[in-house]
Design a protein around this motif. Sequence first.
Motif, PDB file in Angstrom:
ATOM      1  N   GLY A  82       0.784  -1.234   0.000  1.00  0.00           N
ATOM      2  CA  GLY A  82       0.000   0.000   0.000  1.00  0.00           C
ATOM      3  C   GLY A  82       0.809   1.273   0.000  1.00  0.00           C
ATOM      4  N   ILE A  83       2.147   1.157   0.028  1.00  0.00           N
ATOM      5  CA  ILE A  83       3.022   2.342   0.092  1.00  0.00           C
ATOM      6  C   ILE A  83       3.844   2.433  -1.190  1.00  0.00           C
ATOM      7  CG2 ILE A  83       4.919   3.424   1.358  1.00  0.00           C
ATOM      8  CD1 ILE A  83       3.900   1.852   3.846  1.00  0.00           C
ATOM      9  N   VAL A  84       3.925   3.641  -1.767  1.00  0.00           N
ATOM     10  CA  VAL A  84       4.718   3.857  -2.987  1.00  0.00           C
ATOM     11  C   VAL A  84       6.196   3.725  -2.641  1.00  0.00           C
ATOM     12  CG1 VAL A  84       5.354   5.546  -4.757  1.00  0.00           C
ATOM     13  CG2 VAL A  84       2.972   5.379  -4.000  1.00  0.00           C
ATOM     14  N   ASN A  85       6.890   2.801  -3.331  1.00  0.00           N
ATOM     15  CA  ASN A  85       8.332   2.663  -3.090  1.00  0.00           C
ATOM     16  C   ASN A  85       9.154   2.863  -4.367  1.00  0.00           C
ATOM     17  OD1 ASN A  85       7.837   0.281  -4.415  1.00  0.00           O
ATOM     18  ND2 ASN A  85       8.625  -1.064  -2.806  1.00  0.00           N
ATOM     19  N   ASN A  86       8.461   3.158  -5.486  1.00  0.00           N
ATOM     20  CA  ASN A  86       9.155   3.505  -6.729  1.00  0.00           C
ATOM     21  C   ASN A  86       8.287   4.520  -7.473  1.00  0.00           C
ATOM     22  OD1 ASN A  86      10.040   3.492  -9.521  1.00  0.00           O
ATOM     23  ND2 ASN A  86      11.259   1.682  -9.001  1.00  0.00           N
ATOM     24  N   ILE A  87       8.703   5.776  -7.413  1.00  0.00           N
ATOM     25  CA  ILE A  87       7.901   6.872  -7.966  1.00  0.00           C
ATOM     26  C   ILE A  87       7.687   6.719  -9.471  1.00  0.00           C
ATOM     27  CG2 ILE A  87       7.821   9.377  -8.374  1.00  0.00           C
ATOM     28  CD1 ILE A  87       7.351   8.871  -5.473  1.00  0.00           C
ATOM     29  N   SER A  88       8.757   6.513 -10.237  1.00  0.00           N
ATOM     30  CA  SER A  88       8.651   6.487 -11.701  1.00  0.00           C
ATOM     31  C   SER A  88       7.784   5.328 -12.198  1.00  0.00           C
ATOM     32  CB  SER A  88      10.044   6.416 -12.340  1.00  0.00           C
ATOM     33  OG  SER A  88      10.726   5.252 -11.909  1.00  0.00           O
ATOM     34  N   LYS A  91      -6.196  20.906  13.571  1.00  0.00           N
ATOM     35  CA  LYS A  91      -5.008  21.586  14.116  1.00  0.00           C
ATOM     36  C   LYS A  91      -4.354  20.784  15.244  1.00  0.00           C
ATOM     37  CE  LYS A  91      -6.840  26.149  12.961  1.00  0.00           C
ATOM     38  NZ  LYS A  91      -7.549  27.325  13.479  1.00  0.00           N
ATOM     39  N   LEU A  92      -4.905  19.603  15.528  1.00  0.00           N
ATOM     40  CA  LEU A  92      -4.323  18.742  16.568  1.00  0.00           C
ATOM     41  C   LEU A  92      -2.854  18.460  16.278  1.00  0.00           C
ATOM     42  CD1 LEU A  92      -6.972  15.935  17.233  1.00  0.00           C
ATOM     43  CD2 LEU A  92      -6.007  17.433  18.948  1.00  0.00           C
ATOM     44  N   VAL A  93      -2.038  18.427  17.311  1.00  0.00           N
ATOM     45  CA  VAL A  93      -0.611  18.125  17.144  1.00  0.00           C
ATOM     46  C   VAL A  93      -0.434  16.600  17.084  1.00  0.00           C
ATOM     47  CG1 VAL A  93       1.694  18.356  18.143  1.00  0.00           C
ATOM     48  CG2 VAL A  93       0.040  20.230  18.364  1.00  0.00           C
ATOM     49  N   MET A  94       0.132  16.129  15.965  1.00  0.00           N
ATOM     50  CA  MET A  94       0.350  14.697  15.761  1.00  0.00           C
ATOM     51  C   MET A  94       1.814  14.340  16.049  1.00  0.00           C
ATOM     52  SD  MET A  94      -2.447  13.182  14.792  1.00  0.00           S
ATOM     53  CE  MET A  94      -3.400  14.165  15.934  1.00  0.00           C
ATOM     54  N   LEU A  95       2.120  13.063  15.963  1.00  0.00           N
ATOM     55  CA  LEU A  95       3.510  12.620  16.116  1.00  0.00           C
ATOM     56  C   LEU A  95       4.347  13.166  14.962  1.00  0.00           C
ATOM     57  CD1 LEU A  95       2.853   8.868  17.065  1.00  0.00           C
ATOM     58  CD2 LEU A  95       3.652  10.664  18.607  1.00  0.00           C
ATOM     59  N   PRO A  96       5.664  13.298  15.132  1.00  0.00           N
ATOM     60  CA  PRO A  96       6.505  13.835  14.039  1.00  0.00           C
ATOM     61  C   PRO A  96       6.320  13.045  12.740  1.00  0.00           C
ATOM     62  CG  PRO A  96       7.775  13.635  16.065  1.00  0.00           C
ATOM     63  CD  PRO A  96       6.456  13.002  16.336  1.00  0.00           C
ATOM     64  N   GLY A  97       6.110  13.762  11.644  1.00  0.00           N
ATOM     65  CA  GLY A  97       5.974  13.117  10.334  1.00  0.00           C
ATOM     66  C   GLY A  97       4.578  12.622  10.009  1.00  0.00           C
ATOM     67  N   GLU A  98       3.613  12.867  10.927  1.00  0.00           N
ATOM     68  CA  GLU A  98       2.238  12.408  10.685  1.00  0.00           C
ATOM     69  C   GLU A  98       1.339  13.566  10.249  1.00  0.00           C
ATOM     70  OE1 GLU A  98       1.365   8.424  13.325  1.00  0.00           O
ATOM     71  OE2 GLU A  98       0.826  10.358  14.188  1.00  0.00           O
ATOM     72  N   GLU A  99       0.287  13.199   9.545  1.00  0.00           N
ATOM     73  CA  GLU A  99      -0.666  14.181   9.028  1.00  0.00           C
ATOM     74  C   GLU A  99      -2.074  13.614   9.144  1.00  0.00           C
ATOM     75  OE1 GLU A  99      -1.357  16.022   4.669  1.00  0.00           O
ATOM     76  OE2 GLU A  99       0.734  16.083   5.351  1.00  0.00           O
ATOM     77  N   SER A 111       4.334   9.346   2.932  1.00  0.00           N
ATOM     78  CA  SER A 111       3.538   8.454   2.075  1.00  0.00           C
ATOM     79  C   SER A 111       2.432   9.215   1.349  1.00  0.00           C
ATOM     80  CB  SER A 111       2.917   7.339   2.919  1.00  0.00           C
ATOM     81  OG  SER A 111       3.918   6.533   3.474  1.00  0.00           O
ATOM     82  N   ILE A 112       1.797  10.162   2.072  1.00  0.00           N
ATOM     83  CA  ILE A 112       0.722  10.966   1.475  1.00  0.00           C
ATOM     84  C   ILE A 112       1.284  11.830   0.341  1.00  0.00           C
ATOM     85  CG2 ILE A 112      -0.945  12.819   1.930  1.00  0.00           C
ATOM     86  CD1 ILE A 112      -1.038  11.689   4.883  1.00  0.00           C
ATOM     87  N   ARG A 113       2.450  12.436   0.585  1.00  0.00           N
ATOM     88  CA  ARG A 113       3.050  13.312  -0.429  1.00  0.00           C
ATOM     89  C   ARG A 113       3.573  12.530  -1.632  1.00  0.00           C
ATOM     90  NH1 ARG A 113       5.799  17.764   3.658  1.00  0.00           N
ATOM     91  NH2 ARG A 113       3.798  18.665   4.275  1.00  0.00           N
ATOM     92  N   ASN A 114       4.037  11.313  -1.395  1.00  0.00           N
ATOM     93  CA  ASN A 114       4.493  10.469  -2.511  1.00  0.00           C
ATOM     94  C   ASN A 114       3.335  10.138  -3.454  1.00  0.00           C
ATOM     95  OD1 ASN A 114       7.176  10.370  -1.762  1.00  0.00           O
ATOM     96  ND2 ASN A 114       6.967   8.482  -0.600  1.00  0.00           N
ATOM     97  N   ILE A 115       2.160   9.799  -2.863  1.00  0.00           N
ATOM     98  CA  ILE A 115       0.969   9.520  -3.680  1.00  0.00           C
ATOM     99  C   ILE A 115       0.569  10.774  -4.455  1.00  0.00           C
ATOM    100  CG2 ILE A 115      -1.531   9.063  -3.565  1.00  0.00           C
ATOM    101  CD1 ILE A 115      -0.951   7.056  -1.342  1.00  0.00           C
ATOM    102  N   ALA A 116       0.551  11.927  -3.761  1.00  0.00           N
ATOM    103  CA  ALA A 116       0.173  13.194  -4.397  1.00  0.00           C
ATOM    104  C   ALA A 116       1.117  13.523  -5.555  1.00  0.00           C
ATOM    105  CB  ALA A 116       0.181  14.321  -3.369  1.00  0.00           C
TER     106      ALA A 116
END
Length: 455
Positions: A46-52, A117-125, A166-171
């Motif tokens: 479920g995670i992008v590991n090769n962009i091209s 606006k909740l503060v999440m763990l580092p790197g989370e969205e 992961s979200i930004r890679n999909i975007a």
Amino acid sequence: MENHEYSVGLDIGTTKIVAIVGRRNAHGKIEVLGVGKAKSLGVHKGIVNNISQTIQSIKSAVAEAQSSSGVPIHKVTVGIAGKHIRSLQHSDYIMRENPDQYITEDDIEKLKEQVKKLVMLPGEEIIHVLPQEYKVDSEGEIQEPIGMHGKRLEANFHVVVGQMGSIRNIARCVREAGLEMESLTLEPLASSESVLTKEEKEAGVAIVDIGGGTTDIAIFKDNIIRHTCVIPYGGGIITDDIKEGCSIIEKHAEQLKVKFGSAVPELEKDSTFVTIPGLHGRPDKEISLKTLAQVVNARVEEILEMVNTELKAYGAFEQKKKLIAGIVLTGGGSNLRHLRQLANYTTGFDSRIGFANEYVANDKNQYLKGPEYATAIGLLMESLKIRDKKHGVEQPEEKVENVETASTQNQTATEQPEFRTEETPEIPREKQKANRLTIGQKIMESVKKFFEEVE
């Protein structure tokens, strides 16, 4: 065809990428205009590991969908899954400046924005902020607060969180494939749109979407989303087990799983064998179907035990939170023979296979019948909802007669009972209102009638 008339769902899965173009017909059902499918080369669990490679797969699927539908594709609603997804419960409130004015959609959005606006763990969205129940001043358990008056608006939220990377890679993959991302939706929520009925969501149901790299779970009760999670195992790991256990190549392992795989070894005969062609002049290999089922069963049981753990975490075995509608299995992995029987035995809940074409009007050749299309169709439905809202189109009411339940596609033990009602002449609205007496009014009427008879 105007651009707002149709929508596109894009399912970026571990094994395949599917683009479905569709629109809503006059009866509120989905009319599919075109489908594009490509092998997913750059996605793992479920995670992008090769962009091209992912960009190339998206382009292939979208080009096929454009060709078959005859319409240009610019905007897509995309699904997200992966082991990085987690969910949490959160309560929040706002104080309204003018309590004399009734609560509007803007107040709800303001409350949602505050939760974002909740503060999440580092790197989370935060991906989704899903309201469960509202509270206006001291009045609780409100499903729809719009139109009510009150100073304090409070709600319980189900918040879905994912890794920012992961979200930004999909975007990025979507953007570089020449598309605009209309919305990002959690895949089990999309699947639930296409395979669950309103009655099931009300009674309590868990949707278990077994994909290639992950198994996605969403639990509903009283028409409210209660729990979501992603298990990092799917059909792909079963193929790997067959490859290792039977010492064959991956291509043959996948074919064996799809054609002969079974989740219950006891239902297979010892005397039945399948022959696998040898590599480069080597002798053919014979594999017992019972041995194959034992390899499959070990991994499927492990996945179902993880599902059970999530059901317990929600509290599905408590009387108040019990899932009356049981489990709905969907995704490509649910095509495995005897999976439903094993799920019934392992979890203790009745289960059925969720077919993805229940809300599709023009699937005459049953092409979209497979559960593997559940997420893509759900994403299309989500995209249509966004378009309808944007253009001020009223959502069609869910009608029981428009839903061809899965039991008509695949007769199972969980067949829904048929309710028959005799036709009655339509009552004018004025009389309907007059007939709606409160309990107090009914008592007063009967008392009045009693005294009139006495006189």
